[in-house]
Each structure stands twice: as C-alpha cells, then as structure tokens.
Design an enzyme around this catalytic site. Structure first.
Site, short mmCIF file in Angstrom:
data_model
loop_
_atom_site.label_atom_id
_atom_site.label_comp_id
_atom_site.label_asym_id
_atom_site.label_seq_id
_atom_site.Cartn_x
_atom_site.Cartn_y
_atom_site.Cartn_z
CE LYS A 258 4.75 -1.42 -4.79
NZ LYS A 258 4.50 -0.10 -4.23
CB CYS B 125 8.88 5.43 -0.91
SG CYS B 125 8.37 5.92 0.74
CD GLN C 34 9.87 -1.47 -1.72
OE1 GLN C 34 9.51 -1.09 -0.62
NE2 GLN C 34 9.16 -1.28 -2.81
N GLY D 257 -2.39 -4.32 -2.14
CA GLY D 257 -1.92 -3.73 -0.88
C GLY D 257 -3.02 -3.61 0.14
N GLY E 203 -2.77 -1.03 -7.71
CA GLY E 203 -3.57 0.13 -7.33
C GLY E 203 -5.05 -0.19 -7.32
C1 LIG Z 1 0.51 2.25 4.85
C2 LIG Z 1 1.19 2.02 3.53
C3 LIG Z 1 2.53 1.67 3.50
C4 LIG Z 1 3.18 1.46 2.28
N1 LIG Z 1 4.49 1.11 2.27
C5 LIG Z 1 5.11 0.87 1.07
C6 LIG Z 1 6.47 0.43 1.03
O1 LIG Z 1 7.12 0.25 2.05
N2 LIG Z 1 7.02 0.21 -0.19
C7 LIG Z 1 6.31 0.39 -1.36
O2 LIG Z 1 6.86 0.18 -2.44
N3 LIG Z 1 5.04 0.81 -1.33
C8 LIG Z 1 4.42 1.03 -0.16
N4 LIG Z 1 3.11 1.38 -0.15
C9 LIG Z 1 2.37 1.41 -1.43
C10 LIG Z 1 1.75 0.04 -1.72
O3 LIG Z 1 2.71 -0.97 -1.89
C11 LIG Z 1 0.88 0.10 -2.98
O4 LIG Z 1 1.70 0.45 -4.06
C12 LIG Z 1 -0.26 1.11 -2.85
O5 LIG Z 1 -0.89 1.03 -1.59
C13 LIG Z 1 -1.31 0.89 -3.95
O6 LIG Z 1 -1.85 -0.42 -3.90
P1 LIG Z 1 -3.27 -0.73 -3.19
O7 LIG Z 1 -4.27 0.21 -3.80
O8 LIG Z 1 -3.53 -2.18 -3.53
O9 LIG Z 1 -3.09 -0.48 -1.73
C14 LIG Z 1 2.46 1.60 1.06
C15 LIG Z 1 1.10 1.96 1.11
C16 LIG Z 1 0.47 2.17 2.32
C17 LIG Z 1 -0.99 2.53 2.31
#
Ligand SMILES: Cc1cc2nc3c(=O)[nH]c(=O)nc-3n(C[C@H](O)[C@H](O)[C@H](O)COP(=O)(O)O)c2cc1C
Length: 296
Positions: free
Chosen positions: A135, A97, A65, A216, A193
């Site tokens: 993304k 982000c 990424q 995630g 999500g």
């Molecule tokens: C601690 C943390 C770090 C994350 N770091 C990134 C990242 O580096 N790049 C990114 O695109 N999204 C990042 N995200 C977002 C996740 O990739 C994802 O889009 C978001 O958590 C929603 O998915 P989930 O509900 O399955 O966790 C991060 C989320 C969390 C909680």
C-alpha cells in the site's frame, strides 16, 4: 490471489476488530488490520499477545498490514502470523504512512524513497505462503512513483493512495496518477482516495482507473457504504451506532473513548454537530454516552 471487488482501508484506531465486523456485516468484501510493527512482532511476545485481541476468525477476508523496513523482520512476522492466525488471507506492506513515527523507523512513507528496500521486503515475504500487497502513496515525482510500483511487482497487487506523504490528507486524491501507475503495472492496482460511494468506486473501475478500490474515511462516517446505502438520517445513524456498541462488546471491550470516536465520525454530517460533539464529550461512562445518543 483473486482480487476482491472492494476493500475497507486500514485506519489506525478506527478500523478496529468491531468496526471491521460492522463493515463486513454491511457488505465490505475485505478488511485489514492496520499498522502492525514488524520490529515489535519480531522482538516482543507482547505484540503477538496484543494482536490476538485485535482480530478474530469471524473476519471473513482479512489482511494484516505490516510496517517496518527490515526484510527479515517482515518474514519473521509472516511466520508468526501464519502460526497464530490461520484465518488471515493476505499481508500488506505499508509504504505510505506519513507520521513522524513511521518516518523515524524508516518504514511507511520513508520507503517511497527506497525502491530497493521495497523490492527486498516483497522478496522476503514471497518466502511465506501469503499473497502480498504493497500500500503506497504517490512519491514526489511520477518517475519515483513508478519506480516504487515497479519495485513491488513481485507482490500480488498494489494499493495506491493518490496523495503524496507531504499532502497527508489534504487536497484531492490524484486519480490520473493512480491510472498511470495502473497502466505501468503488471499486477492489479487497487485505487484509493476520496471514494465516497459504492457507485463512484465501481465507476472508477469501469473507466479503467483501477482494478478494485479501497474506501477509508467515507466508511467511518457511513459504514453502510459497501451496501450502496447511506447512514444519512439521524435515526439510521443511531441504529448503526447501537449496532457498533453491541459488536464492540462482542468482539472486544466496548470502551467510552472508542465509542465516542466512532460517534463523532458517524454523526459528523448532521447540521447541529458542534452541539452534539460538545454534549457527548461530557459523557463519563459508556452507559451515559449510549443513553445520550439514544435520546439525541
Ligand atoms: C485516521 C486515519 C488513520 C489511517 N491509518 C492508516 C493506517 O494505519 N495504514 C494505512 O495504510 N493507511 C492509513 N490511513 C490512510 C487510509 O488507509 C487511506 O489511504 C486514506 O485515508 C485515503 O483514503 P480515503 O480518502 O478513502 O480515506 C489512515 C487515514 C486516516 C484518516
């Protein structure tokens, strides 16, 4: 590029090399290196050297990424990755982000306001041989969200996290909005999500909300999610933790801070978690931490 059935989401500081290997061993079909700054990769050799320690050819379906805002820096980074990491399968553009740092540089979620920049970044990356994804999060209005999705149509697929940048991680992900993006998009959409199980992800695909899905947070508390299993019981969690520590030693350096972070997430659902957290926060070495957890 053929879409994978599901993906481990990029989570900065969590989905590192050993964690991605753990997820792959337990069924994750694709993983991704989070947040590599194209400015850093373009300007400093150090970032490239650091990246060499952050991933490896053992990773079967790996993406990187990229975050930034300058199209030519994206292209330069794609070339650097091509020359140094021939096993990388695709590149992702971070347009979601919400951190102040990302906004400050004009990349990440700041791109949600700049469809033309998104278009130029994707166009620049098209000059590399990589499949490309973008993304994105939801923009403040559906019209703006669709404008970003539209600007990214030269990519191979979209990843849509169903929250706005303002929401960070609060509130429920809006799967209705993800579906609207999918219906307006010519390229496949990976929904993201709040997916908490393999069955739930598959159902979302079956019901037409997305073409594939990305997990995630549920994967860091249950790395067995992609096998459709639960690391629910304490003994199972201990087993998974020991497996992680062993992979951390194999694919990098097993470190106290990182292993403690992983343990916090893994054991999060246990009833006496506060006590557990307090105890492991006191561990001064990795050996102390692993012994504490083994005896827990
Ligand atoms: C601690 C943390 C770090 C994350 N770091 C990134 C990242 O580096 N790049 C990114 O695109 N999204 C990042 N995200 C977002 C996740 O990739 C994802 O889009 C978001 O958590 C929603 O998915 P989930 O509900 O399955 O966790 C991060 C989320 C969390 C909680």
């Amino acid at each position: 590029m053929k879409l994978r059935p599901h993906y481990l989401a990029p989570l900065h500081e969590y989905t590192n090399f050993p964690f991605r290997m753990l997820a792959q061993k337990h069924g994750a079909k694709a993983t991704i290196v989070p947040l590599v700054s194209v400015t850093a990769l373009t300007r400093s050799h150090q970032r490239l050297e650091k990246l060499k320690k952050e991933m490896g050819k053992e990773e079967k379906f790996l993406g990187v990424q990229l975050i930034g805002k300058e199209p030519l820096e994206f292209l330069h980074s794609a070339k650097a990755i091509g020359e140094n990491f021939p096993y990388v399968k695709w590149l992702d553009v971070n347009a979601g982000c919400p951190s102040r740092n990302a906004f400050g540089t004009g990349g990440g979620a700041a791109l949600l306001d700049k469809p033309e920049t998104v278009r130029k970044i994707v166009s620049a990356l098209r000059r590399s041989n990589y499949p490309i994804s973008v993304k994105m999060r939801l923009a403040p209005t559906m019209e703006k969200t669709i404008a970003i999705a539209e600007a990214a149509q030269e990519a191979d697929f979209l990843v849509v996290h169903g929250r706005t940048a303002k929401q960070y991680y609060s509130g429920a992900a809006d799967w209705g909005a993800i579906k609207t993006v999918k219906e307006s998009s010519e390229i496949p959409v990976i929904g993201n999500g709040d997916v908490k199980s393999l069955a739930q992800g598959k159902k979302l695909v079956k019901e037409g909300f997305c073409d594939s899905f990305m997990v995630g947070r549920a994967a860091i508390s249950n790395p067995l999610i992609f096998e459709g299993k639960e690391a629910g019981a304490k003994e199972k969690k201990k087993e998974v933790f020991a497996e992680y520590v062993s992979l951390a030693g194999k694919y990098g350096t097993a470190e106290l801070f990182d292993c403690r972070l992983k343990a916090f997430e893994l054991f999060r659902s246990l009833p006496n978690i506060a006590q557990f957290r307090g105890a492991i926060a006191k561990a001064k070495t990795l050996e102390e931490l692993t012994a504490m957890i083994a005896g827990f």
